[in-house]
Design an enzyme around this catalytic site. Structure first.
Site, PDB file in Angstrom:
ATOM      1  N   CYS A 221     -35.893  23.704 -81.221  1.00  0.00           N
ATOM      2  CA  CYS A 221     -36.006  24.818 -80.265  1.00  0.00           C
ATOM      3  C   CYS A 221     -35.932  26.148 -81.013  1.00  0.00           C
ATOM      4  O   CYS A 221     -35.381  26.238 -82.118  1.00  0.00           O
ATOM      5  CB  CYS A 221     -34.931  24.746 -79.185  1.00  0.00           C
ATOM      6  SG  CYS A 221     -33.245  24.727 -79.795  1.00  0.00           S
ATOM      7  N   VAL A 222     -36.492  27.172 -80.396  1.00  0.00           N
ATOM      8  CA  VAL A 222     -36.545  28.513 -80.980  1.00  0.00           C
ATOM      9  C   VAL A 222     -36.114  29.506 -79.915  1.00  0.00           C
ATOM     10  O   VAL A 222     -36.456  29.356 -78.730  1.00  0.00           O
ATOM     11  CB  VAL A 222     -37.970  28.850 -81.483  1.00  0.00           C
ATOM     12  CG1 VAL A 222     -38.047  30.285 -81.993  1.00  0.00           C
ATOM     13  CG2 VAL A 222     -38.404  27.870 -82.573  1.00  0.00           C
ATOM     14  N   ARG A 228     -43.532  32.490 -81.223  1.00  0.00           N
ATOM     15  CA  ARG A 228     -44.879  32.902 -81.644  1.00  0.00           C
ATOM     16  C   ARG A 228     -44.871  33.599 -83.007  1.00  0.00           C
ATOM     17  O   ARG A 228     -45.697  34.463 -83.274  1.00  0.00           O
ATOM     18  CB  ARG A 228     -45.510  33.848 -80.609  1.00  0.00           C
ATOM     19  CG  ARG A 228     -45.581  33.275 -79.205  1.00  0.00           C
ATOM     20  CD  ARG A 228     -46.502  32.088 -79.151  1.00  0.00           C
ATOM     21  NE  ARG A 228     -46.583  31.519 -77.801  1.00  0.00           N
ATOM     22  CZ  ARG A 228     -47.256  30.408 -77.486  1.00  0.00           C
ATOM     23  NH1 ARG A 228     -47.890  29.734 -78.439  1.00  0.00           N
ATOM     24  NH2 ARG A 228     -47.271  29.958 -76.251  1.00  0.00           N
ATOM     25  N   GLY A 230     -44.274  31.458 -85.916  1.00  0.00           N
ATOM     26  CA  GLY A 230     -44.384  30.364 -86.879  1.00  0.00           C
ATOM     27  C   GLY A 230     -43.070  29.730 -87.265  1.00  0.00           C
ATOM     28  O   GLY A 230     -43.013  28.968 -88.239  1.00  0.00           O
ATOM     29  N   CYS A 233     -43.011  25.702 -86.580  1.00  0.00           N
ATOM     30  CA  CYS A 233     -43.910  25.026 -87.515  1.00  0.00           C
ATOM     31  C   CYS A 233     -43.317  24.963 -88.916  1.00  0.00           C
ATOM     32  O   CYS A 233     -43.344  23.921 -89.574  1.00  0.00           O
ATOM     33  CB  CYS A 233     -45.258  25.743 -87.527  1.00  0.00           C
ATOM     34  SG  CYS A 233     -46.514  24.957 -88.541  1.00  0.00           S
ATOM     35  N   TYR A 266     -46.919  19.530 -83.246  1.00  0.00           N
ATOM     36  CA  TYR A 266     -46.722  18.368 -84.115  1.00  0.00           C
ATOM     37  C   TYR A 266     -48.033  17.906 -84.746  1.00  0.00           C
ATOM     38  O   TYR A 266     -48.054  17.485 -85.916  1.00  0.00           O
ATOM     39  CB  TYR A 266     -46.061  17.230 -83.335  1.00  0.00           C
ATOM     40  CG  TYR A 266     -44.608  17.512 -83.022  1.00  0.00           C
ATOM     41  CD1 TYR A 266     -43.667  17.580 -84.047  1.00  0.00           C
ATOM     42  CD2 TYR A 266     -44.175  17.722 -81.726  1.00  0.00           C
ATOM     43  CE1 TYR A 266     -42.337  17.850 -83.783  1.00  0.00           C
ATOM     44  CE2 TYR A 266     -42.841  17.986 -81.438  1.00  0.00           C
ATOM     45  CZ  TYR A 266     -41.932  18.055 -82.474  1.00  0.00           C
ATOM     46  OH  TYR A 266     -40.612  18.327 -82.207  1.00  0.00           O
TER      47      TYR A 266
END
Length: 291
Positions: A221-222, A228, A230, A233, A266
């Site tokens: 989670c972010v 948005r 990166g 990722c 993913y």
């Protein structure tokens, strides 16, 4: 009379029957004792008699121990200078750094981000804030226990933190913007991938040569304010590289069948579907990435 106080593990007796009788705590054990005192120049013996009392103190419960850990947190603690982490143990990208969490406050912030993510679409529900706080407390303690390692498994809490900036001081809570868990596990007997339910020619064709261990990613989670950019990722790429450096050849993750954003994320980092469950069997698919 002599009394000895002993502080140690509580003794429990287990009896057959109802649940109340399954645990009977012994708080005090009393026993008579005798000491024979013989001297070299006397054939007679003096007998001393007394009472020996043992007091067994109860150790703190898991809940009490967890509470003590939380009380040690400093929510105003400033993010320290990045520790001297060897190359390969950290990954810089843009204004952020991905690495393993090292501070309790980082573990707590990771737990809070997961609580916010879990309750993100339920903010309108009554008592949502209370449930979020309770969720974070439980997850914080769970992270601490998982990272200690159990049954030969290794678990790491990976976080993305903001890079240091000149003349800008941030607390740890404001520095951590993303998190995920990376576990190094062992295949159970007969498995070709985690949670295998049905053996088929397709599933059995998955290669397991070279190692019986695999990596598993969870709790990605972010923070809303940092999306948005990166972060997710790059945390995934760091986790995959960490698994590879540990000798792991396959990394797995479960993804909800309707989570389009997660699918794209993913697939972008090299994951492919290895198990498709029927809707009646579950709402998640298993993905695999070869390191």
């Amino acid at each position: 009379m002599s009394t000895i106080s002993i502080h140690g593990t509580e003794f429990l007796s287990f009896a057959h029957g109802g649940s109340r009788s399954c645990r009977q705590r012994f708080r005090r054990i009393s026993r008579s004792w005798r000491i024979m005192n013989k001297t070299m120049d006397s054939s007679s013996s003096d007998t001393a008699k007394g009472e020996l009392s043992l007091y067994i103190s109860r150790p703190p419960s898991i809940q009490q121990a967890d509470k003590l850990m939380q009380n040690d947190l400093r929510f105003d603690r400033l993010q320290p200078a990045e520790p001297g982490i060897e190359e390969g143990k950290r990954f810089e990208f843009g204004k952020f750094v991905a690495r393993e969490a090292v501070l309790d406050e980082e573990y707590w912030t990771a737990a809070w981000l997961r609580a916010e993510s879990h309750w993100e679409h339920r903010a309108h529900e009554r008592y949502a804030d209370n449930f979020k706080r309770k969720f974070a407390e439980q997850e914080f303690n769970a992270i601490k226990r998982r990272c200690k390692g159990l049954n030969g498994q290794k678990c790491s809490c990976i976080v993305a933190v903001r890079k240091e900036e000149k003349n800008i001081k941030r607390t740890v809570i404001k520095s951590v913007v993303g998190t995920l868990d990376l576990s190094i596990r062992v295949f159970l007997q007969g498995e070709t991938f985690p949670g295998e339910r049905v053996k088929s020619q397709l599933f059995c064709s998955i290669s397991r040569e070279g190692s019986n261990r695999y990596g598993y990613i969870a709790n990605l989670c972010v923070a809303k304010s940092a999306r948005r950019q990166g972060i997710a990722c790059n945390m995934l790429r760091f986790a995959i590289e960490s698994a590879r450096s540990s000798g792991v050849e396959q990394v797995y993750v479960h993804v909800h069948r309707n989570n389009t954003a997660a699918w794209e994320l993913y697939e972008k980092t090299g994951f492919e579907i290895v198990e498709r469950q029927q809707p009646a069997e579950g709402d998640t698919y298993l993905l695999r990435c070869t390191t």
